[in-house]
Design an enzyme around this catalytic site. Structure first.
Site, mmCIF file in Angstrom:
data_model
loop_
_atom_site.group_PDB
_atom_site.id
_atom_site.type_symbol
_atom_site.label_atom_id
_atom_site.label_comp_id
_atom_site.label_asym_id
_atom_site.label_seq_id
_atom_site.Cartn_x
_atom_site.Cartn_y
_atom_site.Cartn_z
ATOM 1 N N ASP A 400 0.833 -1.206 0.000
ATOM 2 C CA ASP A 400 0.000 0.000 0.000
ATOM 3 C C ASP A 400 0.871 1.261 0.000
ATOM 4 O OD1 ASP A 400 -2.014 1.826 0.429
ATOM 5 O OD2 ASP A 400 -2.897 0.778 2.133
ATOM 6 N N GLY A 459 -5.010 3.288 -7.942
ATOM 7 C CA GLY A 459 -5.157 3.494 -9.386
ATOM 8 C C GLY A 459 -4.244 4.558 -9.965
ATOM 9 N N ARG A 476 -5.413 -2.275 -6.992
ATOM 10 C CA ARG A 476 -6.588 -1.465 -6.691
ATOM 11 C C ARG A 476 -6.715 -0.384 -7.751
ATOM 12 N NH1 ARG A 476 -7.686 -0.689 -1.211
ATOM 13 N NH2 ARG A 476 -8.334 1.415 -1.723
ATOM 14 N N ASP A 480 -10.388 3.954 -1.254
ATOM 15 C CA ASP A 480 -11.010 2.974 -0.355
ATOM 16 C C ASP A 480 -12.531 2.928 -0.452
ATOM 17 O OD1 ASP A 480 -8.419 3.021 0.413
ATOM 18 O OD2 ASP A 480 -8.833 3.028 2.551
HETATM 19 C C1 GLA Z 1 -5.390 2.116 2.903
HETATM 20 C C2 GLA Z 1 -5.947 0.970 2.061
HETATM 21 C C3 GLA Z 1 -6.977 0.208 2.861
HETATM 22 C C4 GLA Z 1 -6.342 -0.322 4.131
HETATM 23 C C5 GLA Z 1 -5.739 0.838 4.924
HETATM 24 C C6 GLA Z 1 -4.935 0.358 6.123
HETATM 25 O O1 GLA Z 1 -6.350 3.069 3.189
HETATM 26 O O2 GLA Z 1 -6.494 1.459 0.880
HETATM 27 O O3 GLA Z 1 -7.520 -0.852 2.108
HETATM 28 O O4 GLA Z 1 -5.376 -1.266 3.800
HETATM 29 O O5 GLA Z 1 -4.869 1.604 4.115
HETATM 30 O O6 GLA Z 1 -4.387 1.417 6.833
#
Ligand code: GLA
Length: 670
Positions: A400, A459, A476, A480
């Site tokens: 991430d 993205g 992704r 979120d």
């Molecule tokens: C980001 C990701 C989420 C999750 C959080 C965890 O926001 O997009 O899916 O993994 O981090 O902190």
């Protein structure tokens, strides 16, 4: 005398008007029915529950919401006007939210604020409502996505005639209904038709099968190096040569027996069908622990979900030490190997536990020094982390972006604590955006086990165009998800541009599922209405998106379990051709998605994004690439509906508001 009479009459009129005209405050209405992009509607508070504050001014009364937001109010011509002040709430810091407030009367725009930015003074609104039956208060995003759009309607009130309250409403039905037929007691194998593994990597495959237990499994043509546990149906071992191995899976119980072909492809590609499993984030947020993960693994098996192909148990953020935690010992040892936090005392033991059930285990990190939740990320320790994951027996990594934007030019003053846990800088630039993902991708490939690699950078830089180059299997495509209609809708509408890039081993990740008990640490039932949940699961199925359940598996109710165990809906997602369905036709708010399947049939989702039910006789089949005589099968009900000559006949459709009708069209050659 005449004057006196006039005086009395005018007194009566004034008195009547005075009595009939009432002030109704917006915050006195039921705001709970509103839909909004994030959080709960705030009654006299911001969406985060703080005092309503716009450009430094505090307001006692109002409605704190979050774009995309909509509140419907029945007026029936009883309101004279609406006045309020609108603006973005000061509770947002270091971000650049932008919104537009709109007021619609009987679906026509009566007023709009123009784009409002953080720090803009509260803007006054006053609209006449004479003759209006239905009012909608809307907050849309101001053109830069709905992120951090904490929007306030303050001092908001109606002048009404003859009524002292107004009714708010949500037109989408709340009725839960079950469509998936119960699994039979006779054995049925529900696996995808194809499974990828690399040579010399540990092989782990649990034959997903429904039917009464005990069940006995066998496999015809199992290649050398693999063995089957006939009681559990778990296949383990190792293949040392590349090749395609066609095997036949068999299952038997006292009620009957069944078989299904499986193509084991031993080569470079893994995740030949989208990942299916569970992830801790949408339910536990930062409150995840080893115990909760074990319980989730047990529940995946006990609930029967594993018998439908759900197999990954993925730990999201917060298995590492947090930068702010009181008990942060050393985050890494002297050689730079990460030390999981005290809630994860034995990561290898946990992975072994998950594997014993025939399931796989996933983990989470960031290429920056900090994850999005402020825990230790992999920056500078990528090699040690990849080796740790492999040593523990990890099968999946979600990587991430989070704080990486703060270190694209190196670590400032050699001090990770100077980097904040969120920074999107450089993420859309191909040179800086790809680099950290390539670094980890190469390291994962060097490990002696298959680790499915999922990129999470929302993205940026059209990741779907280069994810494959960094050896990722999924990425992704958007920010979120949350359990609101606005969120599911905006993510759904953003998928088509990436669709042509999906193929076996490469999947566009539309984010985790928001059905069941979710809450990111504050558990609550998904706020999606039942029809919205059917639409959500149907679309993720037709998108060939990874399916990661985001709810508490211990609290599965019948409705949620029913949504997650429809083998025909799952089979479309897991189809071996690996195409992603796309919207091929739009009729008003109706969007028709089509996915080509390996056997030549087509899955078609008639999705209704509108607030009104759609009833129609549909005949544009040529637009969907469908012609001739077809058998139409209802996937949710698992039932053939009708034989139809799609060139000359029409199909009658009834699609609920925010709902779906999900069919398969099978060419009838007879
Ligand atoms: C980001 C990701 C989420 C999750 C959080 C965890 O926001 O997009 O899916 O993994 O981090 O902190």
């Amino acid at each position: 005398m005449y004057r006196f009479k006039l005086f009395i009459i005018s007194l009566l009129i004034t008195g009547f008007c005075f009595k009939a005209q009432t002030v109704v405050w917006l915050d006195q209405l039921d705001l709970g029915v509103s839909t909004q992009g994030h959080g709960k509607p705030g009654i006299n508070t911001s969406v985060d529950g703080k005092p309503l504050t716009i450009a430094g001014e505090i307001f006692k009364r109002g409605f704190g919401t979050h774009a995309e937001s909509s509140l419907l109010i029945k007026l029936d011509g009883k309101a004279k006007n609406f006045t309020a002040l609108v603006g973005l709430d000061d509770e947002i810091k270091d971000q650049t939210p932008a919104v537009e407030f709109e007021i619609l009367g009987d679906n026509k725009k009566l007023w709009s604020s123009g784009i409002i930015h953080l720090g803009d003074k509260a803007k006054p609104v006053s609209v006449s409502l004479e003759g209006i039956n239905q009012l909608e208060l809307v907050v849309t995003d101001g053109g830069n996505g709905p992120y951090y759009d904490h929007a306030d309607w303050v001092n908001a009130k109606f002048e009404t005639t003859g009524v002292n309250t107004l009714k708010t409403f949500n037109p989408i039905s709340s009725e839960e209904y079950i469509l998936t037929p119960k699994a039979s007691s006779v054995p049925k194998i529900n696996s995808a038709k194809v499974f990828g593994v690399r040579p010399e990597s540990p092989f782990l495959f649990r034959i997903p099968a429904t039917g009464d237990r005990p069940m006995t499994f066998s496999v015809k043509g199992l290649p050398k190096g693999l063995r089957l546990d006939p009681k559990t149906g778990i296949i383990t071992g190792k293949l040392n040569k590349k090749g395609i191995y066609d095997v036949e899976l068999l299952a038997q119980n006292t009620k009957g027996k069944t078989s299904k072909k499986l193509k084991i492809v031993c080569g470079d590609k893994i995740a030949l069908t989208p990942t299916m499993g569970w992830n801790s984030w949408n339910c536990f947020g930062l409150e995840v622990s080893s115990e909760k993960v074990k319980i989730a693994a047990d529940a995946l098996v006990k609930s029967g979900l594993a018998d439908h192909g759900w197999s990954y148990i993925n730990i999201d953020d917060s298995w590492q030490y947090n930068r702010d935690s009181k008990d942060k010992a050393k985050m890494r040892d002297e050689k730079g190997f990460i030390i999981p936090n005290s809630k994860f005392p034995d990561m290898k033991g946990l992975a072994d536990y998950v594997h014993q059930n025939g399931l796989k285990m996933g983990i989470y990190s960031s290429p920056g020094p900090w994850t999005c939740g402020g825990c230790a990320g992999s920056y500078g320790y990528e090699k040690q982390d990849a080796e740790s994951y492999s040593g523990w027996g990890i099968d999946y990594l979600k990587y991430d972006w989070c704080s990486y934007g703060g270190v694209i030019d190196g670590l400032p003053d050699n001090d990770p604590f100077k980097v904040s846990s969120l920074n999107f800088q450089g993420g859309s630039d191909l040179k800086t955006g790809i680099k950290p993902f390539k670094l980890m991708g190469d390291l994962l490939r060097d490990q002696p086990r298959d680790i499915v690699y999922n990129l999470c950078q929302y993205g940026m830089g059209d990741v779907w165009k280069w994810g494959d180059e960094v050896d990722a299997q999924s990425w992704r495509t958007t920010n979120d998800i949350t359990d609101t209609w606005a969120s599911v809708k905006s993510i759904a509408l953003a998928q088509d541009k990436a669709a042509p890039f999906a193929k076996p081993g490469n999947w566009n990740d539309a984010d985790m599922l928001v059905v069941g008990e979710v809450g990111w640490g504050n558990p609550h039932k998904s706020r999606l209405k039942p029809d919205e949940q059917y639409l959500h699961i149907s679309l993720w199925s037709i998108f060939s998106a990874p399916l990661l359940i985001g709810c508490d598996l211990e609290k599965l109710d019948d409705f949620t379990l029913n949504l997650l165990t429809n083998d025909e809906v799952i089979a479309v997602n897991q189809d071996a051709l690996g195409k992603q369905g796309m919207c091929l036709q739009t009729i008003g708010e109706l969007r028709i998605y089509v996915k080509e399947l390996e056997d030549g049939s087509k899955a078609v989702a008639f999705t209704n994004f509108g607030r009104e039910k759609v009833s129609m006789n549909y005949k544009d089949f040529s637009k969907l690439g469908i012609a001739g005589e077809q058998i139409i099968r209802d996937l949710w009900r698992q039932k053939d509906l009708v034989k139809l000559n799609t060139t000359s006949e029409s199909l009658s459709l009834d699609i609920p508001a925010h709902g779906v009708v999900y069919y398969k069209f099978i060419q009838n050659y007879l």
